[in-house]
Design a protein around this motif. Structure first.
Motif, PDB file in Angstrom:
ATOM      1  N   LYS A 196      75.010 104.372  54.518  1.00 25.80           N
ATOM      2  CA  LYS A 196      74.926 104.038  53.084  1.00 25.80           C
ATOM      3  C   LYS A 196      75.410 102.606  52.867  1.00 25.80           C
ATOM      4  CE  LYS A 196      75.323 108.749  51.563  1.00 25.80           C
ATOM      5  NZ  LYS A 196      76.091 109.761  50.865  1.00 25.80           N
ATOM      6  N   ARG A 197      74.819 101.701  53.656  1.00 27.56           N
ATOM      7  CA  ARG A 197      75.268 100.315  53.667  1.00 27.56           C
ATOM      8  C   ARG A 197      74.085  99.363  53.754  1.00 27.56           C
ATOM      9  NH1 ARG A 197      78.484  97.745  58.675  1.00 27.56           N
ATOM     10  NH2 ARG A 197      78.516  95.616  57.900  1.00 27.56           N
ATOM     11  N   ILE A 198      74.158  98.274  52.994  1.00 22.36           N
ATOM     12  CA  ILE A 198      73.156  97.209  53.074  1.00 22.36           C
ATOM     13  C   ILE A 198      73.759  96.046  53.852  1.00 22.36           C
ATOM     14  CG2 ILE A 198      71.886  95.455  51.787  1.00 22.36           C
ATOM     15  CD1 ILE A 198      71.468  97.461  49.583  1.00 22.36           C
ATOM     16  N   VAL A 199      73.005  95.562  54.831  1.00 21.76           N
ATOM     17  CA  VAL A 199      73.431  94.404  55.612  1.00 21.76           C
ATOM     18  C   VAL A 199      72.530  93.234  55.230  1.00 21.76           C
ATOM     19  CG1 VAL A 199      73.639  93.453  57.940  1.00 21.76           C
ATOM     20  CG2 VAL A 199      74.239  95.838  57.518  1.00 21.76           C
ATOM     21  N   ARG A 200      73.149  92.127  54.868  1.00 22.01           N
ATOM     22  CA  ARG A 200      72.408  90.916  54.523  1.00 22.01           C
ATOM     23  C   ARG A 200      72.293  90.042  55.765  1.00 22.01           C
ATOM     24  NH1 ARG A 200      72.113  90.145  48.990  1.00 22.01           N
ATOM     25  NH2 ARG A 200      73.432  91.545  47.779  1.00 22.01           N
ATOM     26  N   VAL A 201      71.085  89.545  56.019  1.00 26.32           N
ATOM     27  CA  VAL A 201      70.833  88.686  57.170  1.00 26.32           C
ATOM     28  C   VAL A 201      70.324  87.352  56.626  1.00 26.32           C
ATOM     29  CG1 VAL A 201      69.567  88.427  59.322  1.00 26.32           C
ATOM     30  CG2 VAL A 201      70.224  90.707  58.548  1.00 26.32           C
ATOM     31  N   LYS A 202      71.113  86.303  56.780  1.00 28.67           N
ATOM     32  CA  LYS A 202      70.726  84.984  56.266  1.00 28.67           C
ATOM     33  C   LYS A 202      69.463  84.503  56.973  1.00 28.67           C
ATOM     34  CE  LYS A 202      75.298  83.369  55.018  1.00 28.67           C
ATOM     35  NZ  LYS A 202      76.312  82.342  55.245  1.00 28.67           N
ATOM     36  N   TYR A 203      68.649  83.755  56.232  1.00 31.37           N
ATOM     37  CA  TYR A 203      67.476  83.121  56.817  1.00 31.37           C
ATOM     38  C   TYR A 203      67.549  81.632  56.495  1.00 31.37           C
ATOM     39  CZ  TYR A 203      62.722  82.056  58.156  1.00 31.37           C
ATOM     40  OH  TYR A 203      61.619  81.505  58.766  1.00 31.37           O
ATOM     41  N   THR A 204      67.930  80.855  57.507  1.00 31.32           N
ATOM     42  CA  THR A 204      68.094  79.411  57.358  1.00 31.32           C
ATOM     43  C   THR A 204      67.247  78.707  58.412  1.00 31.32           C
ATOM     44  OG1 THR A 204      69.958  79.326  58.883  1.00 31.32           O
ATOM     45  CG2 THR A 204      70.478  79.739  56.552  1.00 31.32           C
ATOM     46  N   ASN A 205      67.352  77.387  58.468  1.00 28.29           N
ATOM     47  CA  ASN A 205      66.626  76.624  59.490  1.00 28.29           C
ATOM     48  C   ASN A 205      67.013  77.066  60.896  1.00 28.29           C
ATOM     49  OD1 ASN A 205      65.118  75.044  57.727  1.00 28.29           O
ATOM     50  ND2 ASN A 205      66.720  73.480  57.583  1.00 28.29           N
ATOM     51  N   GLN A 206      68.266  77.432  61.083  1.00 31.38           N
ATOM     52  CA  GLN A 206      68.728  77.864  62.411  1.00 31.38           C
ATOM     53  C   GLN A 206      68.012  79.150  62.836  1.00 31.38           C
ATOM     54  OE1 GLN A 206      72.963  78.254  62.705  1.00 31.38           O
ATOM     55  NE2 GLN A 206      72.887  79.106  64.762  1.00 31.38           N
ATOM     56  N   GLU A 207      67.909  80.122  61.932  1.00 31.18           N
ATOM     57  CA  GLU A 207      67.208  81.373  62.261  1.00 31.18           C
ATOM     58  C   GLU A 207      65.719  81.111  62.482  1.00 31.18           C
ATOM     59  OE1 GLU A 207      71.034  82.516  60.852  1.00 31.18           O
ATOM     60  OE2 GLU A 207      69.580  81.297  59.787  1.00 31.18           O
TER      61      GLU A 207
END
Length: 133
Positions: free
Chosen positions: A70-81
């Motif tokens: 019951k958890r949301i994980v945020r995954v950043k999307y930047t130039n590095q990714e």
């Protein structure tokens, strides 16, 4: 919210569970039944973000919802990714073109219930499945 969109950019395809539209950007949302946060899940969401960006959508982050946690994980999307996922894609393309052989080894219990087993067609060696691509 868009449910089960099919994303395609050139020869790359993907299908996140949802795309969420926010005021100035979009986020792919994938729903997982697992009991722990995994790196391959994060990479999958980054790949969806890459496809969405290539289709002209502004993407700042991807989201993974773990049902059991019951958890949301945020995954950043930047130039590095973006650079990382492009390097992974190029590595896979290099493998497919025959420039480099890769040996994949998985425990038999992981392969036996996989829906891709008939297509992958690995060789069983004891308690492992082995495939060279």
């Amino acid at each position: 919210m868009i449910k089960k969109p099919f994303l395609r950019y050139r020869d790359l395809t993907g299908q996140p569970d949802y795309i969420l539209a926010f005021y100035h950007y979009f986020s792919p949302l994938d729903i997982k039944a697992g009991e722990k946060v995994r790196l391959d899940h994060k990479m999958q969401v980054i790949f969806y973000s890459y496809l969405m960006e290539r289709k002209g959508m502004l993407v700042k982050e991807g989201l993974i919802y773990y049902v059991k946690l019951k958890r949301i994980v945020r995954v950043k999307y930047t130039n590095q990714e973006r650079r990382y996922i492009e390097s992974v894609i190029n590595k896979i393309r290099g493998t497919e073109s025959g420039r480099r052989k890769e040996r994949i080894v998985q425990p038999a219990k992981k392969c036996i219930n996989c829906g891709f087993l008939p297509y992958c067609n690995p060789l069983r060696q004891g308690s492992l499945y082995v495939r060279e691509i």
